[in-house]
Scaffold this active site. Structure first.
Site, short mmCIF file in Angstrom:
data_model
loop_
_atom_site.label_atom_id
_atom_site.label_comp_id
_atom_site.label_asym_id
_atom_site.label_seq_id
_atom_site.Cartn_x
_atom_site.Cartn_y
_atom_site.Cartn_z
N ASN A 130 23.50 78.16 -4.47
CA ASN A 130 24.87 77.85 -4.05
C ASN A 130 25.21 78.40 -2.67
O ASN A 130 26.09 77.88 -1.99
CB ASN A 130 25.89 78.33 -5.10
CG ASN A 130 25.90 79.82 -5.27
OD1 ASN A 130 24.94 80.51 -4.94
ND2 ASN A 130 26.99 80.35 -5.78
N SER A 140 21.98 83.65 -12.96
CA SER A 140 22.67 83.70 -14.25
C SER A 140 22.46 85.03 -14.96
O SER A 140 21.47 85.74 -14.73
CB SER A 140 22.15 82.57 -15.15
OG SER A 140 20.82 82.86 -15.54
N GLU A 161 23.12 90.42 -9.46
CA GLU A 161 24.41 89.84 -9.13
C GLU A 161 24.52 88.58 -9.98
O GLU A 161 23.81 87.61 -9.73
CB GLU A 161 24.41 89.49 -7.63
CG GLU A 161 25.76 89.37 -7.05
CD GLU A 161 26.57 90.59 -7.33
OE1 GLU A 161 27.50 90.47 -8.12
OE2 GLU A 161 26.24 91.66 -6.79
N CYS A 211 29.81 82.16 -7.79
CA CYS A 211 30.01 83.16 -8.85
C CYS A 211 31.42 83.71 -8.75
O CYS A 211 31.96 84.21 -9.73
CB CYS A 211 28.96 84.26 -8.83
SG CYS A 211 28.11 84.48 -7.32
N GLU A 220 25.93 94.44 -3.12
CA GLU A 220 25.31 94.05 -1.87
C GLU A 220 26.36 93.95 -0.79
O GLU A 220 27.53 94.17 -1.03
CB GLU A 220 24.44 92.79 -2.01
CG GLU A 220 25.04 91.61 -2.65
CD GLU A 220 23.93 90.64 -3.09
OE1 GLU A 220 22.80 90.70 -2.60
OE2 GLU A 220 24.23 89.78 -3.94
C1 UN1 Z 1 29.25 83.45 -4.59
O1 UN1 Z 1 30.36 83.54 -5.09
O2 UN1 Z 1 28.34 82.90 -5.21
O3 UN1 Z 1 33.01 85.52 -1.29
C2 UN1 Z 1 29.02 83.97 -3.22
C3 UN1 Z 1 32.68 84.34 -1.15
C4 UN1 Z 1 31.48 84.03 -0.30
C5 UN1 Z 1 30.23 84.33 -1.04
C6 UN1 Z 1 30.26 83.83 -2.45
N1 UN1 Z 1 31.54 84.79 0.91
O4 UN1 Z 1 33.29 83.45 -1.68
#
Ligand code: UN1
Length: 499
Positions: free
Chosen positions: A154, A231, A252, A286, A466
């Site tokens: 993603n 996941s 994560e 995510c 991270e």
């Molecule tokens: C993710 O949610 O999979 O904070 C990463 C954000 C992006 C990174 C998202 N800078 O929405």
């Protein structure tokens, strides 16, 4: 097939075929007739070669002064900036999110590279006075060795950069296994690292499946840290693979992020936020806003506005500048979305808009789904508890801020949350009482910047973060150093100096 480009693994500074002699195709999720390239379907032997190369390269790389390592990372940022537009277009074709967002993805990799290049001249430790005379004490960061990176589709360049750049600046070497859906962006990133001057063997790229590449990689005793984004199901497997010999794991994973809309919120702004948080990246972050918990006093007005805006979203190929939402990444992900829509209806939630796969006209060769909103959702329903990773948002009514916070905290995850309110008291209360790794006020649950820690509580992660300086803690270990220049044996805790 003859004119389809073939891409290779990158091992010990060379682009090589997989020992398996197998390949896989990378297709455009907006139009699966388009093949973007053929990539190596690697096997355990390739993983072993990559680890061997990273292990050998570590001997020298760890001794390169950190500011010099950082200069290379700075060059990565500069080259990425030059290639941003081209890489963004390829990324949209590869994974479907709209061009504005893929530009943002590459920008995030640029930001992270510049930021971590700065760490070349920081990586601060501590000095502190000793309890004994003529004795000096300090702590320094030391690298660990070979790091494995298993990354999702993603954010095909941003998330690998969150892992690669801190690992490199700390002096580690890397084996990088990108998601099977986005190997092209991974190849682009590794090529840039090579061009910037990362020495051979320091970064190794092995493409292929989770079972063919991910499994042997995470099981190898030579891998000191596995950094994984994906996941919760796979994260658990990574954790278990590393547990017997206590190798480090950075995880994560999932989220079920909520926006809380208080009765005093600016509703226009809250609707904008819910729309961007819920349907940006087709809900495949995510951090995506998959729940909106709305005070009953403003529920009707908010819901009406939200549904109207969602219905008007333009869906299609992300290369079209008018398009606001692209496809799901693949058939399996789309199936998951459709499965949850069915579950939501069966559970008795009210389908307010969307709910169907788009199959006609320009949609027929892609994995498109309508933006979907469920109303009157009970917080315990599966659609309000389980991560869907698609364009499906649940609106959950509530009576008070306290109840909103309770609902917000009531899942197995804890990545991101937000509140829309004009009250300082409500903002600070929610900020304090939500148990998540990220929190926003008057902004949606997405949009983290690279210099603060990124990660979540509960089953979203395993306590690490991270991005920001927190990332250094994943890719380095503290060494406490004591230097006694008294020229006699001094015993800590035992020798008491009286004057
Ligand atoms: C993710 O949610 O999979 O904070 C990463 C954000 C992006 C990174 C998202 N800078 O929405």
């Amino acid at each position: 097939m003859t004119d389809t480009r073939v891409f290779h693994n990158f091992i010990n500074g060379e682009w090589v075929e997989a020992k398996s002699n197998k390949t896989f195709e990378n297709r455009n999720p907006a139009d699966t007739r388009e093949v973007l390239g053929v990539f190596q379907k690697s096997c355990e032997e390739d993983v072993k070669l990559a680890i061997g190369s990273a292990k050998e390269a570590y001997k020298k790389w760890r001794l390169v002064p950190a500011p010099k390592r950082a200069e290379i990372i700075f060059r990565v940022a500069e080259i990425l900036a030059k290639k941003k537009e081209n890489f963004a277009r390829q990324m949209t074709a590869e994974m479907g999110k709209i061009l504005k967002e893929t530009r943002g993805d590459i920008q995030e990799a640029i930001d992270m590279s510049y930021y971590m290049a700065g760490e070349g001249r920081r990586q601060f430790g501590q000095t502190t006075p000793s309890e004994l005379p003529d004795k000096f004490m300090m702590s320094v960061r030391q690298p660990l060795g070979v790091c494995a990176m298993i990354t999702p589709w993603n954010f095909p360049m941003a998330i690998p950069s969150w892992k690669l750049m801190p690992a490199l600046v700390c002096g580690n070497t890397v084996v990088f296994k990108p998601a099977t859906d986005t190997p092209l962006s991974a190849v682009n990133l590794v090529r840039v690292c090579d061009e910037a001057g990362v020495p051979e063997g320091v970064i190794n790229l092995v493409t292929g499946s989770g079972s063919g590449v991910g499994e042997p990689l995470m099981r190898s005793e030579d891998v000191k840290v596995v950094s994984f984004t994906g996941s919760t199901f796979v994260g658990r497997k990574v954790s278990q693979a590393c547990a017997p010999d206590f190798r480090h794991v950075h995880l994560e994973m999932g989220g079920k992020n909520a926006i809380m809309v208080a009765d005093d919120a600016n509703l226009e702004l809250a609707v904008e936020g819910a729309l961007w948080g819920g349907f940006g990246t087709t809900g495949q972050r995510c951090t995506a806003t998959s729940r909106v918990i709305v005070d009953k006093k403003v529920l009707k007005e908010f819901t009406q506005k939200f549904v109207n805006r969602a219905k008007a979203l333009k869906i299609g190929n992300g290369l079209d500048p008018d398009v606001e939402m692209g496809p799901s990444i693949n058939e399996a992900q789309l199936d998951t979305v459709m499965k949850y829509v069915k579950i939501g209806i069966e559970e008795g939630a009210e389908l307010l808009c969307g709910g169907k796969r788009l199959t006609s006209g320009p949609y027929q060769f892609g994995f498109f789904h309508e933006p979907t909103i469920f109303g009157n959702v009970d917080p315990q329903m599966r659609i309000a508890q389980e991560e869907i990773f698609g364009p499906v948002v649940s609106v959950i009514p509530c009576d008070s801020l306290e109840q909103a916070i309770e609902i917000c905290n009531g899942t197995i995850y804890g990545l991101s949350a937000s509140i829309y309110t004009s009250s300082v008291k409500k903002a600070f209360t929610a900020m304090r009482d939500t148990y998540t790794g990220i929190f926003y006020v008057n902004a949606p649950t997405i949009g983290a910047e690279v210099h603060l820690p990124f990660g979540g509580t509960n089953q979203t992660g395993n306590g690490h973060r991270e991005a920001g300086i927190a990332a250094l803690d994943v890719f380095s270990e503290w060494k406490a150093i004591y230097i006694d220049f008294s020229e006699k044996l001094q015993k800590a805790q035992i020798d008491q100096i009286l004057e």
